[in-house]
Structures are given as structure tokens and as C-alpha cells.
Scaffold this motif. Structure first.
Motif, PDB file in Angstrom:
ATOM      1  N   LEU A 158       0.849  -1.196   0.000  1.00 12.39           N
ATOM      2  CA  LEU A 158       0.000   0.000   0.000  1.00 12.39           C
ATOM      3  C   LEU A 158       0.882   1.243   0.000  1.00 12.39           C
ATOM      4  N   ASP A 159       0.493   2.251  -0.785  1.00 15.08           N
ATOM      5  CA  ASP A 159       1.286   3.481  -0.768  1.00 15.08           C
ATOM      6  C   ASP A 159       1.015   4.305   0.478  1.00 15.08           C
ATOM      7  N   ASP A 160      -0.066   3.987   1.182  1.00 14.43           N
ATOM      8  CA  ASP A 160      -0.383   4.665   2.447  1.00 14.43           C
ATOM      9  C   ASP A 160      -1.125   3.660   3.312  1.00 14.43           C
ATOM     10  N   ASP A 161      -0.688   3.498   4.542  1.00 16.58           N
ATOM     11  CA  ASP A 161      -1.306   2.460   5.373  1.00 16.58           C
ATOM     12  C   ASP A 161      -2.142   3.017   6.517  1.00 16.58           C
ATOM     13  N   ASP A 162      -2.422   4.320   6.501  1.00 17.85           N
ATOM     14  CA  ASP A 162      -3.349   4.874   7.495  1.00 17.85           C
ATOM     15  C   ASP A 162      -3.936   6.161   6.958  1.00 17.85           C
ATOM     16  N   GLY A 163      -5.116   6.510   7.489  1.00 12.36           N
ATOM     17  CA  GLY A 163      -5.798   7.726   7.064  1.00 12.36           C
ATOM     18  C   GLY A 163      -7.280   7.620   7.352  1.00 12.36           C
ATOM     19  N   PRO A 164      -8.048   8.665   7.044  1.00  9.12           N
ATOM     20  CA  PRO A 164      -9.489   8.647   7.304  1.00  9.12           C
ATOM     21  C   PRO A 164     -10.255   7.894   6.229  1.00  9.12           C
ATOM     22  N   VAL A 165     -11.511   7.679   6.502  1.00 13.23           N
ATOM     23  CA  VAL A 165     -12.418   7.101   5.504  1.00 13.23           C
ATOM     24  C   VAL A 165     -12.375   7.981   4.248  1.00 13.23           C
ATOM     25  N   GLY A 166     -12.368   7.328   3.086  1.00  9.14           N
ATOM     26  CA  GLY A 166     -12.311   8.071   1.833  1.00  9.14           C
ATOM     27  C   GLY A 166     -10.913   8.228   1.280  1.00  9.14           C
ATOM     28  N   HIS A 222      -7.803  -2.520   9.596  1.00  6.49           N
ATOM     29  CA  HIS A 222      -8.672  -3.240   8.670  1.00  6.49           C
ATOM     30  C   HIS A 222      -7.801  -3.954   7.644  1.00  6.49           C
ATOM     31  N   THR A 223      -8.314  -5.074   7.124  1.00  4.69           N
ATOM     32  CA  THR A 223      -7.527  -5.921   6.230  1.00  4.69           C
ATOM     33  C   THR A 223      -7.956  -5.736   4.783  1.00  4.69           C
ATOM     34  N   ILE A 224      -6.978  -5.431   3.934  1.00  2.00           N
ATOM     35  CA  ILE A 224      -7.190  -5.366   2.486  1.00  2.00           C
ATOM     36  C   ILE A 224      -6.571  -6.621   1.887  1.00  2.00           C
ATOM     37  N   THR A 225      -7.374  -7.381   1.143  1.00  2.59           N
ATOM     38  CA  THR A 225      -6.919  -8.646   0.563  1.00  2.59           C
ATOM     39  C   THR A 225      -7.123  -8.608  -0.941  1.00  2.59           C
ATOM     40  N   VAL A 226      -6.125  -9.065  -1.677  1.00  3.37           N
ATOM     41  CA  VAL A 226      -6.241  -9.196  -3.132  1.00  3.37           C
ATOM     42  C   VAL A 226      -5.980 -10.648  -3.497  1.00  3.37           C
ATOM     43  N   THR A 227      -6.892 -11.218  -4.318  1.00  2.58           N
ATOM     44  CA  THR A 227      -6.797 -12.624  -4.717  1.00  2.58           C
ATOM     45  C   THR A 227      -6.997 -12.723  -6.222  1.00  2.58           C
ATOM     46  N   ASP A 228      -6.183 -13.576  -6.890  1.00  2.31           N
ATOM     47  CA  ASP A 228      -6.404 -13.785  -8.321  1.00  2.31           C
ATOM     48  C   ASP A 228      -7.272 -15.015  -8.529  1.00  2.31           C
ATOM     49  N   GLU A 229      -7.552 -15.337  -9.792  1.00  2.00           N
ATOM     50  CA  GLU A 229      -8.481 -16.424 -10.098  1.00  2.00           C
ATOM     51  C   GLU A 229      -7.950 -17.784  -9.637  1.00  2.00           C
ATOM     52  N   THR A 230      -6.642 -17.961  -9.702  1.00  2.00           N
ATOM     53  CA  THR A 230      -6.059 -19.239  -9.299  1.00  2.00           C
ATOM     54  C   THR A 230      -6.052 -19.412  -7.794  1.00  2.00           C
ATOM     55  N   GLY A 231      -6.090 -18.318  -7.068  1.00  2.00           N
ATOM     56  CA  GLY A 231      -6.099 -18.384  -5.618  1.00  2.00           C
ATOM     57  C   GLY A 231      -4.897 -17.766  -4.952  1.00  2.00           C
ATOM     58  N   SER A 232      -3.933 -17.300  -5.750  1.00  6.22           N
ATOM     59  CA  SER A 232      -2.801 -16.598  -5.140  1.00  6.22           C
ATOM     60  C   SER A 232      -3.332 -15.333  -4.472  1.00  6.22           C
ATOM     61  N   SER A 233      -2.849 -15.057  -3.255  1.00  3.01           N
ATOM     62  CA  SER A 233      -3.460 -13.995  -2.461  1.00  3.01           C
ATOM     63  C   SER A 233      -2.445 -13.390  -1.510  1.00  3.01           C
ATOM     64  N   ASP A 234      -2.672 -12.149  -1.163  1.00  5.43           N
ATOM     65  CA  ASP A 234      -1.903 -11.509  -0.107  1.00  5.43           C
ATOM     66  C   ASP A 234      -2.773 -10.443   0.528  1.00  5.43           C
ATOM     67  N   GLU A 235      -2.410 -10.041   1.715  1.00  7.44           N
ATOM     68  CA  GLU A 235      -3.202  -9.048   2.428  1.00  7.44           C
ATOM     69  C   GLU A 235      -2.281  -8.029   3.088  1.00  7.44           C
ATOM     70  N   ALA A 236      -2.862  -6.860   3.383  1.00  6.60           N
ATOM     71  CA  ALA A 236      -2.139  -5.778   4.058  1.00  6.60           C
ATOM     72  C   ALA A 236      -3.106  -5.089   5.009  1.00  6.60           C
ATOM     73  N   THR A 237      -2.546  -4.383   5.964  1.00  5.77           N
ATOM     74  CA  THR A 237      -3.360  -3.733   6.986  1.00  5.77           C
ATOM     75  C   THR A 237      -3.422  -2.223   6.749  1.00  5.77           C
ATOM     76  N   PHE A 238      -4.638  -1.689   6.816  1.00  6.59           N
ATOM     77  CA  PHE A 238      -4.844  -0.240   6.741  1.00  6.59           C
ATOM     78  C   PHE A 238      -5.515   0.207   8.032  1.00  6.59           C
ATOM     79  N   THR A 239      -4.982   1.279   8.628  1.00  3.66           N
ATOM     80  CA  THR A 239      -5.515   1.791   9.890  1.00  3.66           C
ATOM     81  C   THR A 239      -6.377   3.022   9.627  1.00  3.66           C
ATOM     82  N   VAL A 240      -7.647   2.937   9.992  1.00 10.07           N
ATOM     83  CA  VAL A 240      -8.584   4.052   9.806  1.00 10.07           C
ATOM     84  C   VAL A 240      -8.460   5.035  10.959  1.00 10.07           C
ATOM     85  N   ASP A 241      -8.279   6.301  10.627  1.00  7.44           N
ATOM     86  CA  ASP A 241      -8.214   7.370  11.627  1.00  7.44           C
ATOM     87  C   ASP A 241      -9.561   8.082  11.703  1.00  7.44           C
TER      88      ASP A 241
END
Length: 544
Positions: A158-166, A222-241
Motif C-alpha cells: 500500500l502506498d499509504d497504510d493509514d488515514g481517514p475514511v475516503g 482493517h484488512t485489504i486482501t487481493v486474490t487472483d483467479e487461481t487463488g494466489s493472495s496476499d493481504e495488508a493492513t490499513f488503519t482508519v483514523d
């Protein structure tokens, strides 16, 4: 004695030389090394571990010597060949037990990249990055050889891992499967359809760049997850302020203000304060959002903190009370009565109202206890267009714009002299009155030609719809064939000009005017003649 000493030294040298020739050479200590083929791979891939320099297996011995090693995958910092697997390594996974070493001290074994490391206590997921392949003797925990292995797993950043809604967050993905659709989830909720911009499918090298907007959600991770069709996946954490926004951000005491919050606690009680005093309370929804309106307290000009707090989360916004003013009418005519109202001035202080860029004071008044005022004045005579009205207490100043109308008055209707008629040298001119909301004056011109290139008489600013030439302006006699011409136009007090009337011709006949002394002389002579005539008639009457 000296000879004996030399003999002993020579004898010792001969004995040592013979020992060197007789005793077999001790073998050099072989270096233990391992090579990986390949040196990188994805979870579930196989790779080879090739070892050299390990203790040899020997079938000729009785009983035969069997040399075996264990192979491990280790996470964390690079381990040392002096470390023990069980005591010095934090996380590891046993890839191979009892791998056979041949009679040359070599081995080759095929192992698989695991999905977790298990040191007997806790499991740790294997992710993309650097790991270490370690080899020990089968009956010993000490690490004997180490090689680096890179795990190629699908990953996102993620280019930014925290911030407000939006907040718009750019997600960069690598090492996914080539040319496959991706699914983006936020706390297990599919938000792929809400991608703001970028890719929704991986490229030919399994990468992508996509941007999402953080949806309404409570404060925290909060968890952001990206998955492709085959099932390869990774997740990252974003903190809502938590974030508080207000509308408007500036105004006056008594204005209505709306405070909106996102990223607070779920269904939490929120208190909103203005300069430390509670002005509103509300309860957030399940996503930590709320909206509440209140009236700005009666305070003077300045910058004030508005805070929203749910006991665990809070945010602050600034509200500015500054000098401001408004008009009851923003367009109109010269002479109209308009009211200017203002707020945000020094309380109980004199306010001066001026009009136009070259200020004309049109009103003065005094602000009330919270710096508000109201004053009424007439629009002074001024040219059509925009004019600046300024309100000032000497410290705080604000300006508003009033637009004077730009509609020209009607063209007057000429009455006298009528076309092609005779007029006196002190000619009398008359035309119909024109009515305009801004008030009207008139301009009169007399010329010797119809095109008015030779104007001989001109009057402007006439307030009446008629005019008589003065003695100084009397006209010379002229022939009917070479008349004078006259025209008139109306000009309102906003400098809007009507068109000129159609030129009207007239001529001035011969006029003889006696000087005053001649008039007096004739008066005296006439009186004497009348007296003589009376005397003569009286004598005639007496004779008869």
C-alpha cells in the motif's frame, strides 16, 4: 663438548626427517557447502539441495558407516554455522530427515517450499521474502552449512497504510498469476466494483496497480486482501483514523453548522464541543459515522476548536468567525434603500459603511454584544455597474458588491419648437418628461447642421423637461432654407444615456431689439408728445 652438542642437533634433525617420510599425511579438513537449484521459488515448488564436504558413508567398514544429514528451512536473520537449530533459531521447518551422504561426502535431495514454518510451538505463514536452507548432521542440532533461498509469493504493498475514511490507497501487486482477474476485499467484503482507477487484472508478469477508496469503517486496523483467479493472495493492513468535518468552515455567531464524523467507534456515543462547551451529542452508526447540526454560540470574532469525542476516538476541526456582511438587495437603482447586515465585528463598536472605491460614508452604526450590526442607506448617485460597499470597525473589514442597473432611460419626445417652424432668438425648447427609477437629467444641443458637427449651444444636467435660451445664448436670425437643428437626450443618475431625439429644424426671423437707453428715450418722447397733444386739444375745446 662443543662437538657433542653439534652431534646431538644433527642426530635430532635426521630422526625428524625420517619421521616425516614414514608417517602418512593427515587429510585436510573439508569445507561443508550446500547449493540450491533453483535459489528461488513459490510456495509448493520443489528445489534441490546439493551438499559437499560432509562425513562420508563407508560400506567397507564392519559394521558399515552410514552418514546422514537433516535439511531445514529457517526464517528471520541469517543463522550462523555455530548455531543450534533447536535453541538458536526462532522459526524453522524440517524439510528432510536423514538425507544420505555418499562415499564422496556428497548428497542431493529434492525438497518442497512449505507454506508454514513450525518450530514445534507456533506456526508462521511463509510469505514472499528471504529464507535460509540449513543442514545439520542427523544426530546433531548444530548447523553445518547455510544457503539463501527466496520465496516468490504473491504480494501487495500500500502506498499509504493509514488515514481517514475516503482515503485513496494505491495497491501494487507482484508475483500473482499472469493475466488473471483480481478480487479486492476490505474486511472480507468484495469492493472490486468500487475500484477508483487502475487495473482489475494482472499483467503478463503477474503484476498490477489499482486504487481504492477506503469505505466507511470504524477506527482501527482493517484488512485489504487481493486474490487472483487461481487463488494466489496476499493481504495488508490499513488503519482508519477518526475524522471530523464541518460545514461551513467559517461563519458568524448564530449560524447553523453541521458536524460530520467518520472512523469513530461503532454505535458509540459522541460528544461535540465548541471551544470546550458541549453543543451537540449523537450516536454513531455501525460503521462509526455520524452527522449532527447545531447553532454557533454567541461569541466574538476568532478561531475556535470544534471537537468530536467518543471516549476512545476523537478529532478536531477549526471554525473561523470573521467579519462578514450581506445586502438586502445586491442590484438596484440609484436612490434605492438597501440594508447591510454584518457579523464578526468587535462587539459594541462603531461600524462605518462606505460606498465605491472613492469612499463615500453612507451610514454609521454600532455593533451589538456579539459583533453584529444592521444599517439602511440610500444608494448615492453613481455610474451603472459594480460598486464596493465596505463595513469596518477599524480592525475588522469586509466588503460586498452592489450593482447599479444599466438600463438606459427612454428617448424623450420633442415638442417645441416644432419642425420647420419659426422661433424667437431666445428660443424655448420643450419635450415630454421621462421617468426612470434612478432619476433623470437632460442634455440639449443646438447645431447649424443636421449631423451636429457644428454644435453652437449645449446644456447638460437639466432637471426640467424644458429650457429657454438666455440672452447670452440668443440665436442670430437665419433663413428658413438654412435652419438651426435641435435634439435632446435623457441621462439617468446611473449615467445610463438614452438615444438622442430625431433632429428637429427651426429658424429665427429678423429681430430688432432697442437698447435700454433708447427705450427710455422713446418713453420720455412719447410722454412729451402725449402731453402736447392734450394741451392742444384743451385749447381747441376752450375756443368753442
Amino acid at each position: 663438548m662443543k662437538g657433542n652438542k653439534i652431534f646431538r642437533i644433527l642426530s635430532l634433525a635426521v630422526i625428524l626427517s625420517m619421521l616425516v617420510m614414514v608417517l602418512p599425511a593427515a587429510p585436510a579438513l573439508a569445507a561443508k557447502t550446500i547449493d540450491l537449484d533453483p535459489e528461488e521459488g513459490e510456495i509448493g515448488d520443489y528445489f534441490y539441495v546439493d551438499g559437499d564436504g560432509f562425513p562420508k558413508s563407508d560400506d567397507s567398514e564392519d559394521p558399515p558407516v552410514e552418514s546422514e544429514v537433516d535439511i531445514y528451512l529457517v526464517g528471520g536473520d541469517e543463522p550462523s554455522t555455530s548455531d543450534d537449530i533447536d535453541s538458536d533459531v526462532n522459526t524453522f521447518e524440517h524439510l528432510k530427515y536423514n538425507a544420505d551422504v555418499d562415499e564422496d561426502g556428497e548428497f542431493r535431495d529434492r525438497v518442497k517450499v512449505p507454506s508454514v514454518l513450525n518450530d514445534g510451538d507456533d506456526d508462521e505463514d511463509v510469505t514472499r521474502g528471504t529464507y535460509w536452507v540449513c543442514v545439520t548432521y542427523a544426530d546433531d542440532d548444530r548447523i553445518r552449512a547455510v544457503a539463501e533461498f527466496t520465496v516468490l509469493a504473491a504480494g501487495i504493498e500500500l502506498d499509504d497504510d493509514d488515514g481517514p475514511v475516503g482515503t485513496e490507497v494505491e495497491i501494487t501487486g507482484t508475483d500473482f498469476n499472469d493475466r488473471e482477474d483480481i478480487t479486492v476485499e476490505y474486511d472480507d467484503e468484495d469492493i472490486t466494483d468500487d475500484i477508483v482507477s487502475g487495473d482489475d487484472r494482472t499483467s503478463s508478469n503477474g503484476g498490477f496497480i489499482t486504487t481504492i477508496a477506503i469505505p466507511e469503517s470504524i477506527a482501527g486496523d482493517h484488512t485489504i486482501t487481493v486474490t487472483d483467479e487461481t487463488g494466489s493472495s496476499d493481504e495488508a493492513t490499513f488503519t482508519v483514523d477518526s475524522q471530523l468535518t464541518i460545514d461551513p468552515q467559517s461563519g458568524a455567531a448564530g449560524d447553523s453548522l453541521t458536524a460530520s464524523g467518520t472512523g469513530f467507534g461503532s454505535e458509540a456515543d459522541v460528544t461535540v464541543t465548541f471551544d470546550g462547551d458541549t453543543v451537540a451529542t449523537d450516536t454513531t452508526d455501525e460503521y462509526g459515522s455520524f452527522e449532527v447540526s447545531f447553532t454557533v454560540p454567541l461569541v466574538g470574532p476568532g478561531t475556535y476548536d470544534i471537537e468530536a469525542d467518543d471516549d476512545e476516538n476523537s478529532d478536531t476541526a477549526e471554525f473561523v468567525i470573521a467579519a462578514s456582511a450581506s445586502l438586502s438587495e445586491t442590484t438596484g437603482n440609484v436612490g434605492d434603500e438597501i440594508t447591510i447586515s454584518g457579523t464578526g465585528f468587535i462587539p459594541n463598536h462603531e461600524i462605518t459603511i462606505t460606498y465605491t472605491s472613492e469612499p463615500v460614508v453612507v451610514a454609521t452604526t454600532t455593533s451589538d454584544d456579539v459583533g453584529a450590526f444592521s444599517a439602511t442607506f440610500e444608494v448615492p448617485k453613481s455610474q451603472h455597474g459594480n460598486h464596493t460597499i465596505t463595513a469596518s470597525d477599524g480592525t475588522n473589514t469586509t466588503q460586498v458588491t452592489f450593482t447599479v442597473e444599466s438600463t438606459p432611460p427612454l428617448i424623450p419626445v420633442p415638442l417645441l419648437p416644432e419642425a420647420e417652424t419659426k422661433a424667437k432668438s431666445l428660443a424655448y425648447f420643450d419635450w415630454e418628461e421621462v421617468i426612470d427609477p434612478s432619476g433623470v437629467t437632460y442634455s440639449l444641443q443646438v447645431a447649424t447642421d443636421e449631423a451636429f458637427t457644428d454644435i453652437i449651444r449645449e446644456q447638460t444636467g437639466l432637471t426640467e423637461s424644458e429650457y429657454t435660451l438666455t440672452k447670452e445664448e440668443k440665436l442670430e436670425s437665419t433663413k428658413k432654407e438654412a435652419p438651426y437643428w435641435w435634439r435632446v437626450q435623457a441621462v439617468d443618475n446611473a449615467a445610463n444615456e438614452s438615444g438622442w431625439t430625431t433632429p428637429q429644424s427651426f429658424y429665427v426671423g429678423f429681430n430688432f431689439t432697442l437698447p435700454d437707453w433708447a427705450k427710455y428715450l422713446l418713453f420720455v418722447v412719447g410722454g412729451l408728445l402725449l402731453l402736447a397733444a392734450g394741451f392742444f386739444l384743451g385749447r381747441k375745446t376752450l375756443e368753442y
